[in-house]
Design a protein around this motif. Structure first.
Motif, PDB file in Angstrom:
ATOM      1  N   PHE A  73       0.858  -1.187   0.000  1.00  0.00           N
ATOM      2  CA  PHE A  73       0.000   0.000   0.000  1.00  0.00           C
ATOM      3  C   PHE A  73       0.890   1.231   0.000  1.00  0.00           C
ATOM      4  O   PHE A  73       1.311   1.706   1.052  1.00  0.00           O
ATOM      5  N   PRO A  74       1.229   1.771  -1.186  1.00  0.00           N
ATOM      6  CA  PRO A  74       2.190   2.882  -1.265  1.00  0.00           C
ATOM      7  C   PRO A  74       1.778   4.106  -0.450  1.00  0.00           C
ATOM      8  O   PRO A  74       2.634   4.849   0.030  1.00  0.00           O
ATOM      9  N   GLY A  75       0.487   4.353  -0.301  1.00  0.00           N
ATOM     10  CA  GLY A  75       0.052   5.521   0.452  1.00  0.00           C
ATOM     11  C   GLY A  75       0.204   5.384   1.952  1.00  0.00           C
ATOM     12  O   GLY A  75       0.077   6.374   2.685  1.00  0.00           O
ATOM     13  N   PHE A  76       0.501   4.177   2.433  1.00  0.00           N
ATOM     14  CA  PHE A  76       0.607   3.940   3.878  1.00  0.00           C
ATOM     15  C   PHE A  76       1.712   4.797   4.484  1.00  0.00           C
ATOM     16  O   PHE A  76       1.502   5.495   5.468  1.00  0.00           O
ATOM     17  N   GLY A  77       2.891   4.715   3.905  1.00  0.00           N
ATOM     18  CA  GLY A  77       4.025   5.445   4.458  1.00  0.00           C
ATOM     19  C   GLY A  77       3.797   6.942   4.463  1.00  0.00           C
ATOM     20  O   GLY A  77       4.180   7.635   5.419  1.00  0.00           O
ATOM     21  N   PHE A  78       3.173   7.469   3.408  1.00  0.00           N
ATOM     22  CA  PHE A  78       2.928   8.910   3.330  1.00  0.00           C
ATOM     23  C   PHE A  78       1.988   9.360   4.441  1.00  0.00           C
ATOM     24  O   PHE A  78       2.256  10.348   5.136  1.00  0.00           O
ATOM     25  N   LEU A  79       0.872   8.626   4.648  1.00  0.00           N
ATOM     26  CA  LEU A  79      -0.098   9.021   5.669  1.00  0.00           C
ATOM     27  C   LEU A  79       0.481   8.879   7.072  1.00  0.00           C
ATOM     28  O   LEU A  79       0.225   9.721   7.952  1.00  0.00           O
ATOM     29  N   VAL A  80       1.258   7.828   7.307  1.00  0.00           N
ATOM     30  CA  VAL A  80       1.893   7.666   8.620  1.00  0.00           C
ATOM     31  C   VAL A  80       2.871   8.804   8.880  1.00  0.00           C
ATOM     32  O   VAL A  80       2.948   9.339   9.999  1.00  0.00           O
ATOM     33  N   ALA A  81       3.621   9.204   7.839  1.00  0.00           N
ATOM     34  CA  ALA A  81       4.570  10.304   7.999  1.00  0.00           C
ATOM     35  C   ALA A  81       3.849  11.617   8.285  1.00  0.00           C
ATOM     36  O   ALA A  81       4.293  12.422   9.126  1.00  0.00           O
ATOM     37  N   VAL A  82       2.723  11.864   7.612  1.00  0.00           N
ATOM     38  CA  VAL A  82       1.954  13.083   7.852  1.00  0.00           C
ATOM     39  C   VAL A  82       1.421  13.108   9.286  1.00  0.00           C
ATOM     40  O   VAL A  82       1.513  14.124   9.994  1.00  0.00           O
ATOM     41  N   ALA A  83       0.865  11.962   9.727  1.00  0.00           N
ATOM     42  CA  ALA A  83       0.342  11.899  11.094  1.00  0.00           C
ATOM     43  C   ALA A  83       1.460  12.103  12.120  1.00  0.00           C
ATOM     44  O   ALA A  83       1.279  12.827  13.113  1.00  0.00           O
TER      45      ALA A  83
END
Length: 451
Positions: A355-365
């Motif tokens: 899930f490529p978007g996983f890392g981005f959302l975790v980093a934003v949070a």
């Protein structure tokens, strides 16, 4: 399953349970009794975890219903540490027999939960864990949400945990975890309940354990994907709301909700690295959030209700509390050198492939939560002092905060033993889900302390 050579698990939950009775018999000595019962439970938790190192799964010889494996062992230890810290640092005004007994009863329920794999036993403990917080808050919204959650949980267990009958269980866990759009009870609960009650009810994340035991093995992939997406959106949403809160308790509630949602999202991963990272982050979040809560309670006991609208000052009078508040808060979001850093790195590296978007959302949070901690630190400790007098930490508060921080730093610098157990637990969970064999072979190499 291998029987234990010593009834560690029976004595584990009997320690706080016996403490409840002793508190009401010797009411004048309730606080020392509470400390002794939690310390004895901590010794039993360490003993059971050490003996588990020689076996994969162990059963208590006195109570065969109690089972401990590599998933539950570190959680049992964390709950024992957490309760010890809560009772050890209770302000003098809160050291009543009733409150001490309630905390010990909460610990008993938590320890039984993490030593259970039976669905009906878990359902009973899931319901029992919601009763004690309600007696304190008497909140109608809390009662409605938890009542619906318990009812759905029982319906899901009664349906037999079949392929699609797990949907009531999913809804029950989402309510208990405060996942969008079923989260409105959580900020008010954090604002109205005592810090000790909040820590013992929310920080262990019993809903995640129930999901690991009952939902992940039987839920269809589409259900797990939806649950993971909702959890990721919750992590960012809660982190954003936490950033703009004026009340410290509500800020703490949204901060916890964001961290807890990341753990649940990681549990839906279909590869070994991501799932092991989620288990590690779970352990890290319990301990770091507990330490952060202890720091907030210590500050509130000295100043009363806290607001983030003004600069309170006071760093000069309480440098150790200020430093502990900042480091424990940042440990929750994974600063380098702590266990949270190892967990987030493993979680993101293992999950980004599926899930490529996983890392981005975790980093934003994580970024938003880090800004929230810095904003809270600036408001509570910087600026001209608004109060006078000494505000130094008491020895018990200092010991609890420094002990939790030392454990997080030690595991962050040498995470190999803990990661090996979590990788083994993740492998078992993935085997129960019958994921493709390719996912099971992506085993991370643990060669560096921070990898």
């Amino acid at each position: 399953m291998t029987p234990l050579h010593f009834p560690w698990l029976s004595l584990l939950f009997l320690s706080p349970a016996a403490g409840v009775g002793a508190v009401f018999i010797w009411r004048r000595h309730s606080h020392p009794i509470g400390i002794g019962a939690t310390l004895l439970g901590l010794v039993m938790a360490m003993g059971s975890w050490i003996e588990l190192g020689f076996h994969k799964t162990v059963v208590d010889p006195w109570v065969p219903l109690l089972t401990l494996d590599e998933l539950g062992a570190p959680l049992v230890f964390c709950c024992a540490v957490m309760t010890t810290a809560v009772i050890f640092t209770m302000p003098k005004s809160h050291r009543t027999p009733a409150l001490t007994a309630k905390f010990l009863a909460s610990e008993t329920i938590l320890l039984l939960t993490f030593c259970s794999v039976n669905p009906w036993f878990l359902a009973a403990l899931f319901a029992a864990g919601s009763i004690l917080p309600w007696f304190e808050t008497r909140s109608r919204i809390f009662a409605v949400y938890m009542g619906i959650s318990v009812l759905l949980f029982v319906l899901g267990v009664a349906a037999g945990l079949s392929h699609w009958a797990c949907l009531p269980l999913v809804a029950a866990v989402l309510i208990r975890k405060g996942i969008l759009p079923l989260h409105s009870w959580m900020p008010s609960f954090f604002q109205s309940a005592r810090f000790g009650t909040v820590v013992l009810f929310a920080m262990p994340q019993a809903g995640t354990y129930c999901a690991a035991r009952l939902i992940l093995p039987s839920a269809p992939p589409a259900t797990l994907e939806v649950m993971g997406i909702l959890a990721l959106l919750t992590s960012v949403y809660a982190a954003w709301l936490g950033l703009v809160q004026k009340d410290v308790r509500r800020m703490f509630g949204y901060f916890f909700m964001s961290q807890s949602a990341v753990v649940l999202a990681g549990m839906t991963c279909d590869n070994l690295g991501g799932l092991a990272g989620s288990l590690t982050l779970w352990i890290s979040s319990i301990l770091s959030l507990t330490g952060f809560g202890v720091a907030l309670r210590a500050l509130e006991a000295r100043r009363g209700l806290l607001s983030l609208d003004i600069f309170h000052g006071g760093y000069e009078r309480m440098p150790l509390l200020a430093a502990g508040f900042l480091v424990l808060g940042l440990a929750c979001v994974g600063i380098p050198g702590t266990l949270g850093f190892v967990a987030q790195e493993l979680l993101v590296d293992g999950s980004v492939e599926s899930f490529p978007g996983f890392g981005f959302l975790v980093a934003v949070a994580a970024a938003l939560n880090g800004i929230t901690i810095l904003r809270a630190y600036g408001s509570l400790f910087c600026g001209a002092p608004t109060t006078s007098g000494q505000e130094q930490l008491r020895p018990r508060e200092r010991l609890a905060m420094m002990g939790l921080l030392a454990f997080l730093l030690a595991c962050g610098l040498w995470p190999v033993p803990l990661l090996k157990g979590n990788l083994s637990a993740a492998s078992v969970l993935l085997g129960q889900r019958q994921v493709p064999a390719a996912s099971l072979t992506t085993r991370p190499q643990i060669t560096s302390p921070n990898r």
